[in-house]
Design a protein around this motif. Structure first.
Motif, short mmCIF file in Angstrom:
data_model
loop_
_atom_site.label_atom_id
_atom_site.label_comp_id
_atom_site.label_asym_id
_atom_site.label_seq_id
_atom_site.Cartn_x
_atom_site.Cartn_y
_atom_site.Cartn_z
N PHE B 59 -12.95 3.29 58.39
CA PHE B 59 -11.90 2.50 59.03
C PHE B 59 -11.87 1.09 58.43
O PHE B 59 -10.83 0.59 58.04
CB PHE B 59 -12.15 2.44 60.54
N TYR B 60 -13.05 0.46 58.34
CA TYR B 60 -13.11 -0.90 57.80
C TYR B 60 -12.76 -0.93 56.32
O TYR B 60 -12.32 -1.95 55.80
CB TYR B 60 -14.49 -1.51 58.04
N LEU B 61 -12.99 0.22 55.64
CA LEU B 61 -12.63 0.30 54.21
C LEU B 61 -11.16 0.70 54.03
O LEU B 61 -10.71 0.92 52.92
CB LEU B 61 -13.54 1.31 53.50
N HIS B 62 -10.44 0.80 55.14
CA HIS B 62 -9.01 1.17 55.14
C HIS B 62 -8.77 2.58 54.65
O HIS B 62 -7.67 2.90 54.20
CB HIS B 62 -8.17 0.20 54.31
N GLU B 63 -9.79 3.45 54.70
CA GLU B 63 -9.56 4.86 54.36
C GLU B 63 -9.39 5.62 55.67
O GLU B 63 -10.32 6.26 56.16
CB GLU B 63 -10.74 5.40 53.55
N TYR B 64 -8.17 5.50 56.21
CA TYR B 64 -7.95 5.95 57.58
C TYR B 64 -7.98 7.46 57.76
O TYR B 64 -8.36 7.95 58.81
CB TYR B 64 -6.65 5.35 58.10
N ASN B 65 -7.57 8.21 56.74
CA ASN B 65 -7.62 9.67 56.89
C ASN B 65 -9.04 10.18 57.00
O ASN B 65 -9.33 11.10 57.75
CB ASN B 65 -6.86 10.35 55.76
N ARG B 66 -9.91 9.55 56.21
CA ARG B 66 -11.33 9.91 56.30
C ARG B 66 -11.90 9.50 57.64
O ARG B 66 -12.70 10.22 58.24
CB ARG B 66 -12.11 9.23 55.18
N ALA B 67 -11.51 8.30 58.09
CA ALA B 67 -11.97 7.81 59.39
C ALA B 67 -11.58 8.80 60.47
O ALA B 67 -12.38 9.16 61.34
CB ALA B 67 -11.37 6.44 59.67
N LEU B 68 -10.34 9.27 60.38
CA LEU B 68 -9.81 10.23 61.35
C LEU B 68 -10.67 11.49 61.38
O LEU B 68 -11.06 11.99 62.43
CB LEU B 68 -8.37 10.59 60.95
N GLU B 69 -10.98 11.98 60.18
CA GLU B 69 -11.77 13.20 60.02
C GLU B 69 -13.13 13.07 60.74
O GLU B 69 -13.50 13.93 61.53
CB GLU B 69 -11.97 13.40 58.52
N TYR B 70 -13.82 11.98 60.49
CA TYR B 70 -15.18 11.83 61.06
C TYR B 70 -15.16 11.54 62.55
O TYR B 70 -16.01 12.02 63.29
CB TYR B 70 -15.98 10.78 60.29
N HIS B 71 -14.18 10.74 63.00
CA HIS B 71 -14.11 10.50 64.44
C HIS B 71 -13.77 11.80 65.18
O HIS B 71 -14.19 12.02 66.31
CB HIS B 71 -13.11 9.38 64.77
N HIS B 72 -13.01 12.65 64.50
CA HIS B 72 -12.68 13.94 65.09
C HIS B 72 -13.92 14.82 65.19
O HIS B 72 -14.17 15.45 66.22
CB HIS B 72 -11.59 14.62 64.26
N HIS B 73 -14.73 14.86 64.13
CA HIS B 73 -16.01 15.59 64.16
C HIS B 73 -16.86 15.08 65.31
O HIS B 73 -17.46 15.85 66.05
CB HIS B 73 -16.80 15.36 62.86
N ASP B 74 -16.90 13.75 65.45
CA ASP B 74 -17.73 13.12 66.48
C ASP B 74 -17.26 13.57 67.87
O ASP B 74 -18.08 13.91 68.73
CB ASP B 74 -17.66 11.60 66.34
N LEU B 75 -15.94 13.58 68.05
CA LEU B 75 -15.38 13.97 69.35
C LEU B 75 -15.75 15.41 69.69
O LEU B 75 -16.21 15.71 70.80
CB LEU B 75 -13.86 13.80 69.34
N THR B 76 -15.58 16.30 68.71
CA THR B 76 -15.90 17.72 68.93
C THR B 76 -17.36 17.88 69.32
O THR B 76 -17.70 18.58 70.26
CB THR B 76 -15.63 18.52 67.63
N LEU B 77 -18.21 17.17 68.59
CA LEU B 77 -19.65 17.25 68.81
C LEU B 77 -20.02 16.72 70.20
O LEU B 77 -20.77 17.35 70.93
CB LEU B 77 -20.35 16.43 67.73
N ALA B 78 -19.45 15.56 70.55
CA ALA B 78 -19.76 14.95 71.84
C ALA B 78 -19.36 15.89 72.98
O ALA B 78 -20.09 16.03 73.97
CB ALA B 78 -19.03 13.62 71.98
N ARG B 79 -18.22 16.55 72.81
CA ARG B 79 -17.78 17.50 73.85
C ARG B 79 -18.73 18.68 73.92
O ARG B 79 -19.08 19.14 75.01
CB ARG B 79 -16.38 18.00 73.52
N THR B 80 -19.15 19.16 72.74
CA THR B 80 -20.03 20.33 72.68
C THR B 80 -21.34 20.08 73.43
O THR B 80 -21.82 20.94 74.16
CB THR B 80 -20.35 20.69 71.21
N ILE B 81 -21.89 18.88 73.23
CA ILE B 81 -23.19 18.61 73.86
C ILE B 81 -23.02 17.98 75.25
O ILE B 81 -24.00 17.60 75.88
CB ILE B 81 -24.12 17.74 72.97
N GLY B 82 -21.78 17.88 75.69
CA GLY B 82 -21.53 17.36 77.04
C GLY B 82 -21.90 15.90 77.21
O GLY B 82 -22.30 15.47 78.29
N ASP B 83 -21.76 15.12 76.12
CA ASP B 83 -22.08 13.68 76.17
C ASP B 83 -20.79 12.93 76.55
O ASP B 83 -19.96 12.66 75.69
CB ASP B 83 -22.62 13.26 74.80
#
Lengths: 60, 412
Positions: B59-83
């Motif tokens: 995000f800070y490097l202005h590579e927003y599509n990549r940022a989107l990809e990783y924040h999406h992974h994070d969201l999926t993971l957080a939901r999976t582990i019930g965090d």
């Protein structure tokens, strides 16, 4: 023609720009706030957890 | 045993990535995080933290599509582990990223989720941050809808006003909480953006009040970038209140700080604003002085759009002073640059100005004659003149060019 009708006075008044020239998009925004997660914090907590656990075991 | 070594190495790489990002080197940080992902870990909470930080670094490097990809992974993971807290944070980051990508409706859904979970967890800090993010999404949405037409602030269509009003509501809700929490830095941010939203809505008095608060807090923190932003925004608001002297004062302070901070692009913008303000004050000598300063920096930065604007403004100011030769010179340059940039509006304006000036000078003059090309020829011989096909960097793209240090602070 309409061009011929224009007079010097009109040119002068045209020199006073519309406020539009200041481009309303030049306003300066504050930075975004991103949420942060940290391996360090988690790592420290884990360590603290196991230390507490070790202490409790010792006390027993 | 092998697994233990793998876990240790993943953690070490991630810790180094974290250290580098905190130090402001997101590029290097990203490599370490990517390596940590490659090694892998079975600890899903560690992996979530790595994804989140990779997302923020991109995000800070202005590579927003990549940022989107990783924040999406994070969201999926957080939901999976019930965090739940982790899910709230990932949603917020995803929302901010979607906003930058112009996907406002999805951004609202994500930021709403951040808000909802924060309230559920009685997390006041999270709640306030989600409200600020929602304000930002609606502000950007309003601005992007407004950009289709070039109107003065306060004169936008209804849908724009609705979005901007929502932004105001969210910023005010945020302010209530952060004031309660005594978080001055957060108050400063909210006041700044609230002021900008009021400005776009045409509530210029309210805009001034907000920016004055922002200025106060910036001074408290010794944050000179924020101070400079407040001056510039105050200048803009006073222009629309018709208080040009006040505007000039604030723009001068902006210029002073821009010079201290060695930010040439902001210095150019301040000169341009000052030139326009003195034009409104009908002090054309001063206007010319500042527009020439702007022109010099625009050339230095290879900013052809800025150069074109400077020429147009200079043409107008010289016309007002009755210096028709100079006016003609800059109108021709404006025409030249508008053609190069394919700016049809600029081209027509320049042609109109030229024909007016020709009439005043009583010349029979055609823009296609050799006079123009002669002027072009002499110009290329001027020391420091730019090659015609130099790389363009317009003032409008400055937002993207701004570097990260200020944003990187939020890592800490």
């Amino acid at each position: 023609s309409s061009l011929m009708n224009r007079q010097t006075g009109e040119i002068q008044s045209k020199a006073v720009p519309s406020k539009q020239i200041l481009h309303s998009d030049d306003i300066e925004m504050e930075p975004e706030t991103m949420e942060t997660k940290s391996v360090t914090d988690y790592f420290n907590k884990m360590h603290m957890g196991s230390l507490v656990y070790a202490c409790k075991r010792k006390n027993k | 045993h092998v697994r233990y070594r793998m876990e240790a190495s993943c953690l070490e790489l991630a810790l180094e990535g974290e250290r580098l990002c905190k130090a402001g080197d997101c590029h290097a940080g990203v490599s370490f995080f990517e390596a940590a992902v490659q090694v892998g870990t079975e600890d899903l909470k560690t992996l979530s933290a790595i994804y989140s930080q990779l997302g923020n670094a991109y995000f800070y490097l202005h590579e927003y599509n990549r940022a989107l990809e990783y924040h999406h992974h994070d969201l999926t993971l957080a939901r999976t582990i019930g965090d739940r807290l982790g899910e709230a944070k990932a949603s917020g980051n995803l929302g901010n990223t979607l906003k930058v990508l112009g996907n406002f409706d999805e951004a609202v859904v994500c930021c709403d989720r951040h808000l909802e979970i924060s309230r559920e967890l009685y997390d006041k800090v999270g709640e306030a941050r989600a409200l600020y993010n929602l304000g930002n999404v609606y502000h950007s949405k309003g601005k992007s809808l407004a950009c289709t037409g070039t109107r003065d602030p306060g004169e936008f269509p209804e849908e724009v006003k609705i979005a901007l009003q929502k932004a105001v509501d969210y910023y005010e809700a945020n302010l209530l909480i952060v004031t309660d929490l005594g978080d001055r830095a957060a108050q400063g941010r909210a006041y700044g953006n609230l002021g900008n939203t009021h400005y776009l809505l045409g509530n210029f008095r309210k805009a001034v009040m907000s920016h004055e608060q922002r200025l106060l807090i910036a001074r408290e923190f010794g944050d000179r970038s924020a101070e400079r932003r407040a001056y510039s925004n105050l200048g803009n608001a006073f222009i629309f209140l018709g208080e040009f002297e006040m505007a000039a004062e604030y723009y001068k302070r902006t210029l002073q700080l821009a010079r201290q901070l060695k930010d040439r692009a902001v210095e150019a913008q301040s000169c341009y604003s000052l030139g326009n303000t003195y034009t409104l004050l009908q002090d054309y000598e001063k206007a010319i002085d500042y527009h020439l300063k702007h022109l010099v920096i625009a050339r230095e930065l290879n900013d052809r759009v800025g150069e074109g604007r400077a020429c147009w403004s200079l043409g107008n100011a010289y016309t007002a002073l009755g210096n028709h030769d100079q006016a003609m010179h800059f109108a021709e340059k404006h025409l030249d640059i508008s053609r190069e940039l394919g700016d049809r509006n600029g081209e027509l304006t320049a042609q109109l100005n030229l024909s007016d000036l020709q009439m005043v000078l009583g010349l029979s003059y055609s823009t296609n004659t050799s006079v123009l090309s002669e002027i072009q020829d002499t110009d290329t011989s001027v020391p420091g003149a730019r090659p015609k096909l130099s790389r363009r960097r317009s003032m409008e793209n400055l937002e993207l060019v701004k570097l990260t240090p200020e944003k990187v602070q939020h890592w800490n």
